[in-house]
Design a protein around this motif. Structure first.
Motif, mmCIF file in Angstrom:
data_model
loop_
_atom_site.group_PDB
_atom_site.id
_atom_site.type_symbol
_atom_site.label_atom_id
_atom_site.label_comp_id
_atom_site.label_asym_id
_atom_site.label_seq_id
_atom_site.Cartn_x
_atom_site.Cartn_y
_atom_site.Cartn_z
ATOM 1 N N PHE A 122 29.675 -77.024 -134.540
ATOM 2 C CA PHE A 122 30.264 -78.178 -133.872
ATOM 3 C C PHE A 122 31.708 -78.353 -134.326
ATOM 4 C CE2 PHE A 122 25.762 -78.897 -134.668
ATOM 5 C CZ PHE A 122 25.280 -79.153 -133.390
ATOM 6 N N HIS A 123 32.603 -78.498 -133.359
ATOM 7 C CA HIS A 123 34.005 -78.795 -133.642
ATOM 8 C C HIS A 123 34.254 -80.235 -133.209
ATOM 9 C CE1 HIS A 123 35.043 -74.581 -134.532
ATOM 10 N NE2 HIS A 123 34.197 -74.283 -133.561
ATOM 11 N N LEU A 124 34.458 -81.104 -134.174
ATOM 12 C CA LEU A 124 34.563 -82.534 -133.894
ATOM 13 C C LEU A 124 35.991 -83.031 -134.048
ATOM 14 C CD1 LEU A 124 31.483 -83.727 -136.002
ATOM 15 C CD2 LEU A 124 31.506 -82.859 -133.649
ATOM 16 N N THR A 125 36.385 -83.919 -133.175
ATOM 17 C CA THR A 125 37.668 -84.619 -133.289
ATOM 18 C C THR A 125 37.370 -86.080 -133.552
ATOM 19 O OG1 THR A 125 38.749 -83.101 -131.742
ATOM 20 C CG2 THR A 125 39.824 -85.220 -132.134
ATOM 21 N N GLY A 126 37.844 -86.588 -134.683
ATOM 22 C CA GLY A 126 37.535 -87.947 -135.088
ATOM 23 C C GLY A 126 38.046 -88.989 -134.123
#
Length: 274
Positions: A122-126
């Motif tokens: 998973f590549h998450l952007t806050g």
């Protein structure tokens, strides 16, 4: 509770003096030093194992929308892996938790996990949010506190309240303390000063009703929540009017009800200008 808190923090971003990314992800693992009974209880209740596990994924959060699920085994955070094998690699474990803590403050977070036998990434952007952490603490007193940016809601209070809007006011009152910077290191003296405390509790009530309404909760629930909490006091406390640093109950109920009406009108006026 975490979902309510996240909604309040996100809806009031412009009011916050400090902002940070939010991911809505909690990790935990079983401690080898814990008793067998505690380990079994944590495994049954939260699905925890000896390796880092996603035990809390806030509904509607960045993590939830990306597809992370409670029970996912977390293998690495931002490329820092949890050590494998039978050895107790303390430094590698610390590096993993340090990566998770620092990653929570960064704009992006990469999570490598396993779901069953399948690897998932998973590549998450806050999502920008108020800098505040809200914790549910196992305590028998109906109380909530804020110190710095840390908020604690006691489990007995959470169980006492009847709906999300009532709980939203309790959280919003404490978030108001955070926004107004009422407490924290170096401010212990003003917290102990009764006159100052009375003033800041009124300020937190006033702002708290607005914060909860901005997040879509019913502002009328503020008076209901405090009335419900007051009724748990013993007959002697109620009879003598021992209110501590707060307004007398009837006065506070009236204040919160009036404030709810003011907030409704304010938000309606703001909506009409858009």
């Amino acid at each position: 509770m975490a979902a309510i808190a996240q909604k309040i923090l996100a809806a009031n971003l412009e009011s916050c003096p400090r902002k940070s990314p939010q991911y809505g992800l909690g990790l935990a693992r079983l401690d080898e030093a814990s008793s067998p009974q505690l380990r079994l209880a944590l495994t049954e209740a939260l699905g925890l194992r000896e390796y880092p596990t996603a035990f809390a994924v806030v509904p509607g959060s960045v993590s939830a929308l990306a597809g992370i699920r409670a029970g996912d085994r977390i293998v690495a955070i931002n490329g820092v892996k949890w050590p494998t094998g039978d050895g107790l690699d303390v430094s590698a474990r610390k590096a993993f938790w340090d990566a998770f803590q620092s990653g929570q403050q960064s704009a992006v977070l990469q999570v490598d996990a396993e779901r069953g036998d399948q690897p998932v990434q998973f590549h998450l952007t806050g999502k920008p949010s108020c800098t505040a952490s809200v914790f549910l603490i196992n305590q028998s007193s109906e109380n909530a506190t804020a110190f710095g940016s840390s908020i604690e809601i006691h489990s007995a209070l959470e169980a006492l309240l009847q709906d999300d809007s009532e709980l939203a006011f309790i959280i919003s009152h404490e978030v108001a303390h955070v926004i107004l910077e009422h407490s924290g290191p170096g401010k212990e003296a003003q917290i102990k000063d009764k006159v100052v405390r009375q003033r800041i509790e009124i300020e937190a009530d006033e702002l708290g009703v607005l914060l909860m309404a901005r997040a879509g909760f019913d502002p009328a629930a503020a008076a209901r929540a405090e009335s419900r909490r007051y009724q748990t006091n013993g007959p002697v406390t109620r009879g003598l009017g021992l209110n501590g640093v707060y307004m007398p109950p009837k006065e506070r109920d009236a204040f919160l009800a009036k404030r709810a009406d003011e907030v409704r009108l304010q938000l309606e006026a703001e909506a009409g200008k858009r």
